[in-house]
Design a protein around this motif. Structure first.
Motif, PDB file in Angstrom:
ATOM      1  N   ASP A   1      10.172  -2.407   1.864  1.00 22.71           N
ATOM      2  CA  ASP A   1       8.485  -2.094   1.806  1.00 22.71           C
ATOM      3  C   ASP A   1       7.517  -2.957   1.345  1.00 22.71           C
ATOM      4  OD1 ASP A   1       9.419  -0.023   3.620  1.00 22.71           O
ATOM      5  OD2 ASP A   1       9.395   2.022   1.835  1.00 22.71           O
ATOM      6  N   THR A   2       6.639  -2.838   1.519  1.00 28.37           N
ATOM      7  CA  THR A   2       5.257  -4.006   1.553  1.00 28.37           C
ATOM      8  C   THR A   2       4.068  -3.023   0.608  1.00 28.37           C
ATOM      9  OG1 THR A   2       6.219  -6.367   2.830  1.00 28.37           O
ATOM     10  CG2 THR A   2       4.334  -6.478   1.880  1.00 28.37           C
ATOM     11  N   VAL A   3       4.114  -4.125  -0.630  1.00 28.57           N
ATOM     12  CA  VAL A   3       2.725  -3.246  -1.099  1.00 28.57           C
ATOM     13  C   VAL A   3       1.744  -4.721  -1.081  1.00 28.57           C
ATOM     14  CG1 VAL A   3       3.270  -3.454  -3.533  1.00 28.57           C
ATOM     15  CG2 VAL A   3       1.067  -2.618  -2.964  1.00 28.57           C
ATOM     16  N   ALA A   4       0.379  -5.155  -0.560  1.00 30.73           N
ATOM     17  CA  ALA A   4      -0.708  -6.448  -0.885  1.00 30.73           C
ATOM     18  C   ALA A   4      -1.542  -5.198  -1.346  1.00 30.73           C
ATOM     19  CB  ALA A   4      -0.419  -6.232   0.950  1.00 30.73           C
ATOM     20  N   ARG A   5      -2.232  -7.006  -1.270  1.00 32.27           N
ATOM     21  CA  ARG A   5      -3.763  -7.082  -1.959  1.00 32.27           C
ATOM     22  C   ARG A   5      -4.911  -7.283  -1.088  1.00 32.27           C
ATOM     23  NH1 ARG A   5      -7.064  -9.626  -6.797  1.00 32.27           N
ATOM     24  NH2 ARG A   5      -8.753  -8.366  -6.979  1.00 32.27           N
ATOM     25  N   LEU A   6      -5.340  -6.375  -0.634  1.00 33.48           N
ATOM     26  CA  LEU A   6      -6.472  -6.876   0.589  1.00 33.48           C
ATOM     27  C   LEU A   6      -7.625  -7.673  -0.005  1.00 33.48           C
ATOM     28  CD1 LEU A   6      -5.758  -4.365   2.841  1.00 33.48           C
ATOM     29  CD2 LEU A   6      -4.947  -6.063   2.783  1.00 33.48           C
ATOM     30  N   GLY A   7      -7.584  -7.264  -1.099  1.00 33.74           N
ATOM     31  CA  GLY A   7      -9.571  -7.482  -1.479  1.00 33.74           C
ATOM     32  C   GLY A   7     -10.522  -6.770  -2.968  1.00 33.74           C
ATOM     33  N   GLY A   8     -10.403  -6.768  -4.223  1.00 35.21           N
ATOM     34  CA  GLY A   8     -11.629  -6.061  -4.539  1.00 35.21           C
ATOM     35  C   GLY A   8     -10.627  -5.271  -5.551  1.00 35.21           C
ATOM     36  N   ASP A   9     -10.822  -3.992  -4.845  1.00 30.82           N
ATOM     37  CA  ASP A   9      -9.319  -2.548  -5.237  1.00 30.82           C
ATOM     38  C   ASP A   9      -9.027  -2.174  -4.411  1.00 30.82           C
ATOM     39  OD1 ASP A   9     -12.245  -1.622  -4.208  1.00 30.82           O
ATOM     40  OD2 ASP A   9     -11.549   0.492  -5.663  1.00 30.82           O
ATOM     41  N   GLU A  10      -8.686  -2.756  -3.133  1.00 28.25           N
ATOM     42  CA  GLU A  10      -8.075  -2.429  -1.615  1.00 28.25           C
ATOM     43  C   GLU A  10      -6.709  -2.816  -1.964  1.00 28.25           C
ATOM     44  OE1 GLU A  10      -9.583  -1.386   2.557  1.00 28.25           O
ATOM     45  OE2 GLU A  10     -10.373  -2.848   2.017  1.00 28.25           O
ATOM     46  N   PHE A  11      -6.036  -2.109  -1.779  1.00 25.85           N
ATOM     47  CA  PHE A  11      -4.372  -2.472  -1.495  1.00 25.85           C
ATOM     48  C   PHE A  11      -3.933  -1.518  -0.272  1.00 25.85           C
ATOM     49  CE2 PHE A  11      -5.081  -2.436  -5.982  1.00 25.85           C
ATOM     50  CZ  PHE A  11      -4.626  -3.108  -6.639  1.00 25.85           C
ATOM     51  N   ALA A  12      -2.301  -2.363   0.033  1.00 23.86           N
ATOM     52  CA  ALA A  12      -2.063  -2.000   1.298  1.00 23.86           C
ATOM     53  C   ALA A  12      -0.707  -1.780   1.258  1.00 23.86           C
ATOM     54  CB  ALA A  12      -2.540  -2.769   3.113  1.00 23.86           C
ATOM     55  N   VAL A  13      -0.022  -0.434   2.335  1.00 22.42           N
ATOM     56  CA  VAL A  13       1.356  -0.956   2.140  1.00 22.42           C
ATOM     57  C   VAL A  13       1.964  -0.621   3.067  1.00 22.42           C
ATOM     58  CG1 VAL A  13       3.352   0.870   0.921  1.00 22.42           C
ATOM     59  CG2 VAL A  13       1.541   0.933  -0.678  1.00 22.42           C
ATOM     60  N   VAL A  14       3.164  -1.057   3.193  1.00 21.33           N
ATOM     61  CA  VAL A  14       3.641  -1.311   4.601  1.00 21.33           C
ATOM     62  C   VAL A  14       4.965  -0.433   4.431  1.00 21.33           C
ATOM     63  CG1 VAL A  14       4.319  -2.342   6.483  1.00 21.33           C
ATOM     64  CG2 VAL A  14       2.289  -2.990   5.730  1.00 21.33           C
TER      65      VAL A  14
END
Length: 665
Positions: A303-316
Motif C-alpha cells: 500500500d501507499t501513504v502520501a503527503r498531499l500538503g500541510g497536514d493532509e495525507f492519503a493512503v492507497v
C-alpha cells in the motif's frame, strides 16, 4: 502457466546441453586475457545495477548485457554462459528466490544467449561453440541484429510469464516489457561494439570500456534523483500528490474482479494549525515527520501513504473492501493515539479520515480523490473519526463550498443574526442570563441554523471574525437590556481556535469597554475537547480573560475525558451539564444519579451549575429538587431574537430593581 513454464524449462535445458555439448574451451593466448577480462566485467555489471525511477517505483538495470554480447561475438558461447549463470545463481540464492523462479531465469538467459549467438554465427559464419576471428565488416551488423534478438527474446519470455500470472493479454504484456526496457537496455546493448573494438585493440584497454558505462550510470543516477525529488515530499520523504496519482491509477488498472477493489483514505490532523501557531513551524514540521513515520508503519508494504500538503495525507489500499478500509482507518487512528513528545510538550494528535472505494464510488483516480475529500469533510463535521463517501454528502459539500464563499461577505454585510435562549434561576424563577446562538439570515436561502455553516467556518478560519461579530452584537443587546432594568449576562461559545489566540482577551476587553460593560456581563463557554488542543496556551488565554472579570463555563460537562483536571487547574466559574443527561434524568435512574453528582460536585467547588435541555415540567421539578442553580431549555423558551427577549422577560421586571427603566423600553 505450468505448461508454459515447463516448456521454457525444457527448452532452456536443451539449449544448455547444446552449449556445453559444443563447447571449445581452448582459445589462443592473447584472446584468453580478453575473455577473462570481459567475464569479470560481466560479473561486475550484474552485481552493480543502475536504479532508475519509473512509474512510481525503482527499476534495476544491469550492464552485464554489454559484456555478454561482446563475449558472444569474440569467444566461445560457453564462457558467456558460465559467467552469467554463475553470478545469476549467486544473486538468486542470496535473495532466497524460489526454485521455480531461479529455473526460469536460468532458462531465460540461456535462451537469450543461444538466440543471439545463432544470429552471430549465421551472419559471420563462425561455429556455434567455437571461436574464430570475425571480419569487422560483418561483425558490426552481426552485433546489432544479435542485440535486437537478445532484447526481444527477453521481452517475449518475461512478458508472457507476467501475462499468465496476471491474467492479462500476452501481446499487451510483451509490449509493456519492451516499453519498460527501452530507456536503458538499447544503450546497454549498443555499447557492446565499443567494448569489442577496445578489446581487439588491446586487453589493457579494458578500463576504457568502463568510461561510457560510468557516464551512463552517472547520468541515469542524476535523472533518477531529480525524478524522485519531483515525486516525493521534501519534508517527510513520502510520495507527493503526483506520485499518489500514479500509484492510485496503477492500482485501479491492476485491480481484478471479483477480488476487492481499491480504497483511498484521505486523512488530516485535527487542530494542527493551533499547534503550528503555538509552538512554531519547526515543531509542526517535526510533528509531521513523526506522524508520517507512524502512518507508513501502520500499512502493508504493497500500500501507499502520501503527503498531499500541510497536514493532509492519503493512503492507497490495494484489494480492500469497505470493512478492510475502516479497519485501516481505525489502525491509523490508533497509531496516532500515543502522545508525541515535542519541544518539551506532550501532544495528543487526532485525525479525521474520509474513505472512497472503487468500484463502488468511482473507477478513476481524480474522482476517488474528490470523493474521499468529501468524506473527510463529513468525518470532521460529525467528529466521528472516519466516514465513508456518501453521494448526499457530496451534494451538501458543493453547497457548503458555495456557502463559505458567501459567508465572509455575509459577515461584512451584517447578515448574521444572534438569537438568545434564557437561563432561568430555579429558586426565584427569574431570568439571570442568556446564551447567544448565531443564525445566518441568508438573502436567498433564508434563516440558516448554525449547523449549516459553523463547522465549515471552524475549518476555514472564518470562525474568528464570526465570533467577534457575535460578541459585539451580544454585548450591545446586554447593554440595552440593562438600561431597561434587566440585569442579564450573556454566554458566548468559543472554539479551540479562539483559545489559542493570545489576542482574544484584548479583543474581548475592548468590546466590553466599547459597550461600557463590566467583565461579569460576559461568560465564555468552552467544551472539554477545545481545552485539550493546546493546554498551556489555553490556560494563559483563559487566565487573562478571568482577570477582566469574564466568567468561564465548561459546556457539555460530562461528555469529555478530562473534566476533573479542568475543574482543578482552570479558573472555572460555571459548569453546564450536557442535555443528554438532563433530558433523560426523569426516566433514567443512572442519568439522574449523574446529574445529581455533578450538581453536588459543582457546589462543593463553589461553582454555578446550569442544566441544559430542560424541556418538560417533570424534568424541571426534578432538576430543581436536586439543587441545580440555573436551567435552560425549551420548557421556558426556544432561542429568540434580541428584540423579543425584553418582551418575554417583562413579567419578571417587577422582581428586579426597575429604577433604571426608561420610557423607550
Amino acid at each position: 502457466m505450468r505448461s508454459y513454464l515447463g516448456c521454457v524449462y525444457a527448452t532452456g535445458a536443451l539449449a544448455l546441453v547444446a552449449v556445453f555439448g559444443t563447447a571449445h574451451f581452448d582459445v589462443p593466448g592473447p584472446a584468453r586475457g580478453v575473455i577473462v577480462s570481459m567475464m569479470v566485467l560481466l560479473v561486475l555489471g550484474e552485481l552493480f545495477p543502475v536504479r532508475l525511477w519509473r512509474e512510481g517505483t525503482f527499476h534495476e538495470y544491469t550492464f552485464s548485457g554489454t559484456f555478454a554480447l561482446a563475449l558472444l561475438a569474440t569467444g566461445p558461447i560457453v564462457y558467456a554462459v558460465l559467467a552469467q549463470l554463475g553470478v545469476l545463481l549467486i544473486e538468486e540464492l542470496r535473495h532466497r528466490k524460489p526454485v521455480r523462479v531461479v529455473a526460469f531465469n536460468v532458462s531465460q538467459y540461456v535462451l537469450m544467449f543461444v538466440a543471439a549467438r545463432l544470429v552471430i554465427c549465421t551472419i559471420s559464419g563462425v561455429a556455434f561453440g567455437g571461436r574464430a576471428d570475425i571480419d569487422p565488416v560483418r561483425q558490426l551488423p552481426a552485433l546489432l541484429i544479435a542485440a535486437l534478438v537478445f532484447f526481444l527474446v527477453n521481452a517475449v519470455l518475461h512478458g508472457t510469464v507476467a501475462a499468465l500470472s496476471n491474467g492479462a493479454p500476452v501481446g499487451a504484456a510483451v509490449a509493456k516489457c519492451v516499453r519498460d526496457e527501452i530507456p536503458v537496455t538499447p544503450i546497454v546493448l549498443g555499447l557492446a561494439p565499443v567494448v569489442v573494438a577496445c578489446m581487439q585493440y588491446s586487453v589493457w584497454a579494458a578500463p576504457l570500456c568502463l568510461l561510457p558505462i560510468l557516464a551512463v550510470r552517472r547520468t541515469a543516477t542524476i535523472a533518477a534523483e531529480h525524478e524522485v525529488a519531483a515525486l516525493h515530499d521534501s519534508l517527510t520523504g513520502l510520495p507527493n500528490r503526483a506520485l499518489l496519482l500514479v500509484r492510485l491509477s496503477r492500482a485501479l488498472h491492476e485491480a481484478r474482479s471479483p477480488a476487492p477493489g481499491v480504497a483511498l483514505l484521505m486523512l488530516d490532523l485535527d487542530h494542527f494549525k493551533e499547534i503550528n501557531d503555538t509552538l512554531g513551524h519547526p515543531v509542526g514540521d517535526e510533528l509531521l515527520q513523526l506522524v508520517s513515520g507512524r502512518l507508513a508503519n501502520a500499512i502493508r508494504p504493497e500500500d501507499t501513504v502520501a503527503r498531499l500538503g500541510g497536514d493532509e495525507f492519503a493512503v492507497v489500499l490495494r484489494e480492500a473492501d469497505e470493512e478492510a478500509a475502516e479497519e485501516v482507518a481505525r489502525r491509523l487512528a490508533a497509531a496516532l493515539s500515543e502522545p508525541f513528545r515535542l519541544a518539551e510538550v506532550s501532544l495528543n494528535v487526532e485525525a479525521s479520515v474520509g474513505i472512497a472505494l472503487s468500484p463502488e464510488h468511482g473507477d478513476d483516480a481524480e474522482s476517488l480523490i474528490r470523493y474521499a475529500d468529501v468524506a473527510l469533510y463529513a468525518a470532521k463535521e460529525s467528529r466521528g473519526g472516519h466516514a465513508i463517501y456518501d453521494p448526499r454528502s457530496d451534494e451538501h459539500s458543493i453547497e457548503r463550498l458555495a456557502l463559505m464563499g458567501e459567508l465572509r461577505q455575509g459577515i461584512e454585510r451584517g447578515e448574521l443574526v444572534v438569537y438568545y435562549q434564557p437561563k432561568v434561576d430555579t429558586r426565584s424563577g427569574l431570568i439571570r442570563g442568556v446564551e447567544a446562538l448565531v443564525r445566518w439570515q441568508h438573502p436567498t436561502r433564508g434563516l440558516l441554523p448554525p449547523g449549516r455553516f459553523i463547522p465549515a467556518a471552524e475549518n476555514t478560519g472564518l470562525i474568528v471574525p464570526l465570533t467577534l461579530r457575535v460578541i459585539d452584537d451580544a454585548l450591545a443587546a446586554v447593554r440595552h437590556w440593562r438600561a431597561c432594568g434587566l440585569p442579564l449576562t450573556v454566554s458566548i461559545n468559543v472554539t479551540a481556535r479562539h483559545l489559542t489566540n493570545l489576542e482574544l482577551p484584548d479583543q474581548v476587553s475592548a468590546a466590553l469597554v466599547a459597550h461600557s460593560l463590566p467583565g461579569s456581563a460576559l461568560v465564555v463557554e468552552v467544551t472539554e475537547s477545545c481545552l485539550m488542543a493546546d493546554p498551556v496556551r489555553t490556560r494563559i488565554v483563559l487566565g487573562r480573560l478571568r482577570d477582566t472579570g469574564v466568567g468561564l463555563s465548561i459546556d457539555d460537562f460530562g461528555t469529555g475525558y478530562s473534566s476533573f483536571a479542568n475543574l482543578r487547574d482552570l479558573p472555572v466559574t460555571e459548569i453546564k451539564i450536557d442535555r443528554s443527561f438532563v433530558s433523560a434524568a426523569p426516566e433514567s435512574a443512572a442519568n439522574a444519579a449523574i446529574v445529581k453528582s455533578t450538581i453536588d460536585l459543582g457546589h462543593n467547588l463553589g461553582l454555578d451549575v446550569v442544566a441544559e435541555g430542560v424541556e418538560t415540567e417533570a424534568c424541571l421539578n426534578l432538576i430543581a429538587a436536586m439543587g441545580c442553580d440555573l436551567v435552560q431549555g425549551y420548557f421556558y423558551s426556544p432561542p429568540m431574537p434580541a428584540a423579543e427577549v425584553l418582551a418575554w422577560a417583562r413579567p419578571y421586571l417587577a422582581a428586579y430593581d426597575t429604577e433604571g427603566i426608561t420610557a423607550a423600553c
